[in-house]
Scaffold this motif. Structure first.
Motif, PDB file in Angstrom:
ATOM      1  N   VAL A 164       0.850  -1.184   0.000  1.00 45.22           N
ATOM      2  CA  VAL A 164       0.000   0.000   0.000  1.00 45.22           C
ATOM      3  C   VAL A 164       0.881   1.228   0.000  1.00 45.22           C
ATOM      4  O   VAL A 164       1.885   1.293   0.704  1.00 45.22           O
ATOM      5  CB  VAL A 164      -0.891   0.023   1.261  1.00 45.22           C
ATOM      6  CG1 VAL A 164      -1.675   1.318   1.337  1.00 45.22           C
ATOM      7  CG2 VAL A 164      -1.802  -1.176   1.261  1.00 45.22           C
ATOM      8  N   LYS A 165       0.501   2.189  -0.796  1.00 47.49           N
ATOM      9  CA  LYS A 165       1.282   3.412  -0.775  1.00 47.49           C
ATOM     10  C   LYS A 165       0.338   4.601  -0.645  1.00 47.49           C
ATOM     11  O   LYS A 165      -0.651   4.732  -1.374  1.00 47.49           O
ATOM     12  CB  LYS A 165       2.094   3.543  -2.058  1.00 47.49           C
ATOM     13  CG  LYS A 165       3.025   4.729  -2.055  1.00 47.49           C
ATOM     14  CD  LYS A 165       3.960   4.729  -3.240  1.00 47.49           C
ATOM     15  CE  LYS A 165       5.239   4.004  -2.899  1.00 47.49           C
ATOM     16  NZ  LYS A 165       6.253   4.123  -3.977  1.00 47.49           N
ATOM     17  N   VAL A 166       0.667   5.455   0.311  1.00 50.32           N
ATOM     18  CA  VAL A 166      -0.020   6.724   0.489  1.00 50.32           C
ATOM     19  C   VAL A 166       1.026   7.806   0.297  1.00 50.32           C
ATOM     20  O   VAL A 166       2.031   7.839   1.007  1.00 50.32           O
ATOM     21  CB  VAL A 166      -0.658   6.836   1.889  1.00 50.32           C
ATOM     22  CG1 VAL A 166      -1.360   8.184   2.036  1.00 50.32           C
ATOM     23  CG2 VAL A 166      -1.644   5.692   2.124  1.00 50.32           C
ATOM     24  N   THR A 167       0.790   8.671  -0.668  1.00 52.20           N
ATOM     25  CA  THR A 167       1.761   9.720  -0.957  1.00 52.20           C
ATOM     26  C   THR A 167       1.143  11.081  -0.680  1.00 52.20           C
ATOM     27  O   THR A 167      -0.064  11.287  -0.853  1.00 52.20           O
ATOM     28  CB  THR A 167       2.239   9.654  -2.417  1.00 52.20           C
ATOM     29  OG1 THR A 167       1.101   9.743  -3.288  1.00 52.20           O
ATOM     30  CG2 THR A 167       2.956   8.344  -2.701  1.00 52.20           C
ATOM     31  N   GLN A 168       1.983  11.983  -0.250  1.00 54.03           N
ATOM     32  CA  GLN A 168       1.577  13.367   0.000  1.00 54.03           C
ATOM     33  C   GLN A 168       2.418  14.268  -0.884  1.00 54.03           C
ATOM     34  O   GLN A 168       3.598  14.003  -1.116  1.00 54.03           O
ATOM     35  CB  GLN A 168       1.733  13.708   1.480  1.00 54.03           C
ATOM     36  CG  GLN A 168       0.809  12.883   2.357  1.00 54.03           C
ATOM     37  CD  GLN A 168       0.861  13.251   3.824  1.00 54.03           C
ATOM     38  OE1 GLN A 168       0.997  12.400   4.675  1.00 54.03           O
ATOM     39  NE2 GLN A 168       0.744  14.531   4.124  1.00 54.03           N
ATOM     40  N   SER A 169       1.794  15.357  -1.346  1.00 53.57           N
ATOM     41  CA  SER A 169       2.401  16.140  -2.422  1.00 53.57           C
ATOM     42  C   SER A 169       3.708  16.802  -2.037  1.00 53.57           C
ATOM     43  O   SER A 169       4.589  16.978  -2.880  1.00 53.57           O
ATOM     44  CB  SER A 169       1.407  17.202  -2.905  1.00 53.57           C
ATOM     45  OG  SER A 169       0.879  17.918  -1.811  1.00 53.57           O
ATOM     46  N   SER A 170       3.869  17.172  -0.771  1.00 57.13           N
ATOM     47  CA  SER A 170       5.093  17.851  -0.359  1.00 57.13           C
ATOM     48  C   SER A 170       5.548  17.317   0.987  1.00 57.13           C
ATOM     49  O   SER A 170       4.722  16.980   1.826  1.00 57.13           O
ATOM     50  CB  SER A 170       4.872  19.370  -0.232  1.00 57.13           C
ATOM     51  OG  SER A 170       4.335  19.909  -1.402  1.00 57.13           O
ATOM     52  N   ARG A 171       6.851  17.251   1.233  1.00 65.01           N
ATOM     53  CA  ARG A 171       7.354  16.916   2.560  1.00 65.01           C
ATOM     54  C   ARG A 171       7.467  18.168   3.428  1.00 65.01           C
ATOM     55  O   ARG A 171       7.208  18.114   4.632  1.00 65.01           O
ATOM     56  CB  ARG A 171       8.734  16.249   2.468  1.00 65.01           C
ATOM     57  CG  ARG A 171       8.714  14.853   1.900  1.00 65.01           C
ATOM     58  CD  ARG A 171       7.849  13.893   2.711  1.00 65.01           C
ATOM     59  NE  ARG A 171       8.191  13.835   4.115  1.00 65.01           N
ATOM     60  CZ  ARG A 171       9.120  13.046   4.631  1.00 65.01           C
ATOM     61  NH1 ARG A 171       9.809  12.248   3.863  1.00 65.01           N
ATOM     62  NH2 ARG A 171       9.353  13.037   5.934  1.00 65.01           N
ATOM     63  N   TYR A 172       7.869  19.268   2.810  1.00 67.46           N
ATOM     64  CA  TYR A 172       8.010  20.528   3.524  1.00 67.46           C
ATOM     65  C   TYR A 172       7.365  21.634   2.701  1.00 67.46           C
ATOM     66  O   TYR A 172       7.474  21.641   1.472  1.00 67.46           O
ATOM     67  CB  TYR A 172       9.495  20.871   3.761  1.00 67.46           C
ATOM     68  CG  TYR A 172      10.231  19.838   4.571  1.00 67.46           C
ATOM     69  CD1 TYR A 172      10.927  18.805   3.954  1.00 67.46           C
ATOM     70  CD2 TYR A 172      10.221  19.895   5.961  1.00 67.46           C
ATOM     71  CE1 TYR A 172      11.594  17.855   4.707  1.00 67.46           C
ATOM     72  CE2 TYR A 172      10.887  18.941   6.717  1.00 67.46           C
ATOM     73  CZ  TYR A 172      11.571  17.930   6.082  1.00 67.46           C
ATOM     74  OH  TYR A 172      12.231  16.978   6.828  1.00 67.46           O
ATOM     75  N   LEU A 173       6.696  22.544   3.413  1.00 69.70           N
ATOM     76  CA  LEU A 173       5.996  23.632   2.734  1.00 69.70           C
ATOM     77  C   LEU A 173       6.089  24.873   3.613  1.00 69.70           C
ATOM     78  O   LEU A 173       5.866  24.784   4.833  1.00 69.70           O
ATOM     79  CB  LEU A 173       4.535  23.235   2.542  1.00 69.70           C
ATOM     80  CG  LEU A 173       3.716  23.772   1.378  1.00 69.70           C
ATOM     81  CD1 LEU A 173       4.423  23.551   0.058  1.00 69.70           C
ATOM     82  CD2 LEU A 173       2.349  23.105   1.372  1.00 69.70           C
ATOM     83  N   VAL A 174       6.407  26.001   3.004  1.00 69.16           N
ATOM     84  CA  VAL A 174       6.440  27.271   3.731  1.00 69.16           C
ATOM     85  C   VAL A 174       5.496  28.235   3.027  1.00 69.16           C
ATOM     86  O   VAL A 174       5.630  28.458   1.824  1.00 69.16           O
ATOM     87  CB  VAL A 174       7.863  27.859   3.787  1.00 69.16           C
ATOM     88  CG1 VAL A 174       7.850  29.188   4.548  1.00 69.16           C
ATOM     89  CG2 VAL A 174       8.833  26.880   4.442  1.00 69.16           C
TER      90      VAL A 174
END
Lengths: 114, 118
Positions: free
Chosen positions: B2-12
């Motif tokens: 299963v893979k769950v991905t998120q668009s960014s690891r760090y965001l400012v």
């Protein structure tokens, strides 16, 4: 209604000694119970889960937990800590079956000293 | 896996900006969740969705909205970011009901997005 209490915010052990992370829950329904681990800067990973089968549940990396209905507890144990076990651990309760929303404990930080 | 991905690891981002956090899962899970994680507070549920276009408020929905137009994608929106929304945001998915022995009720998490609002 359901809730979960992790009794220690921090637990400190020496490498090679036993680990005990304590979790008490309350639930109006027959619960499913989980332990997740989160290593620094990582997402959560399932360690083990109880879903009304055997009360002693074995998980990954040598961890296990025992469901005790009379004590409403689901404590996480490991016979011998390893440096790589240092992480944040979360106990989670959810209603068994059907649509559900899990409730997370506040987490226990496990510190392992060499 | 299963893979769950998120668009960014760090965001400012800056105060007042509109912020989109995206989450995609590849296991055809019905349930998807957005949490924020803050030290000493554990994970707090912002919103969850049990089907396309369906959403339910969690414990702390104020200042957030969500969108689920496709089953695999669940977006968290900060309409006007504020400094108190600086946090780690975690997305998760899970199967709603048993199916062929696949994991059920167990949540699968993305790696998280650390958002800083200046």
């Amino acid at each position: 209604a359901q809730s979960v209490t992790q009794l220690d915010s921090h637990v400190s052990v020496s490498e090679g000694t036993p680990v005990l992370l304590r979790c008490n829950y309350s639930s109006s329904y027959s619960p499913s119970l989980f332990w997740y681990v989160q290593h620094p800067n990582k997402g959560l990973q399932l360690l083990l889960k109880y879903t009304s089968a055997a009360t002693l549940v074995k998980g990954i990396n040598g961890f296990e937990a025992e469901f005790k209905k009379s004590e409403t507890s689901f404590h996480l144990t490991k016979p011998s800590a390893h440096m790589s076990d240092a992480a944040e651990y979360f106990c989670v309760v959810a209603r068994s079956g059907g649509s559900y929303i899990p409730t997370f404990g506040r987490g226990t930080s496990l510190i392992v000293h060499p | 896996d299963v893979k769950v991905t998120q668009s960014s690891r760090y965001l400012v981002k800056r105060t007042g900006e509109k912020v989109f956090l995206e989450c995609v899962q590849d296991m055809d899970h019905e349930n998807m969740f957005w949490y924020r994680q803050d030290p000493g507070l554990g994970l707090r549920l912002i919103y969850f969705s049990y089907d396309v276009k369906m959403k339910e408020k969690g414990d702390i929905p104020e200042g957030y909205s969500v969108s689920r137009e496709k089953k695999e994608r669940f977006s968290l929106i900060l309409e006007s970011a504020s400094t108190n929304q600086t946090s780690m945001y975690l997305c998760a998915s899970s199967r709603l009901r048993p199916s062929g022995g696949a994991p059920y009720n167990e949540q699968f998490f993305g790696p998280g997005t650390r958002l800083t609002v200046l």
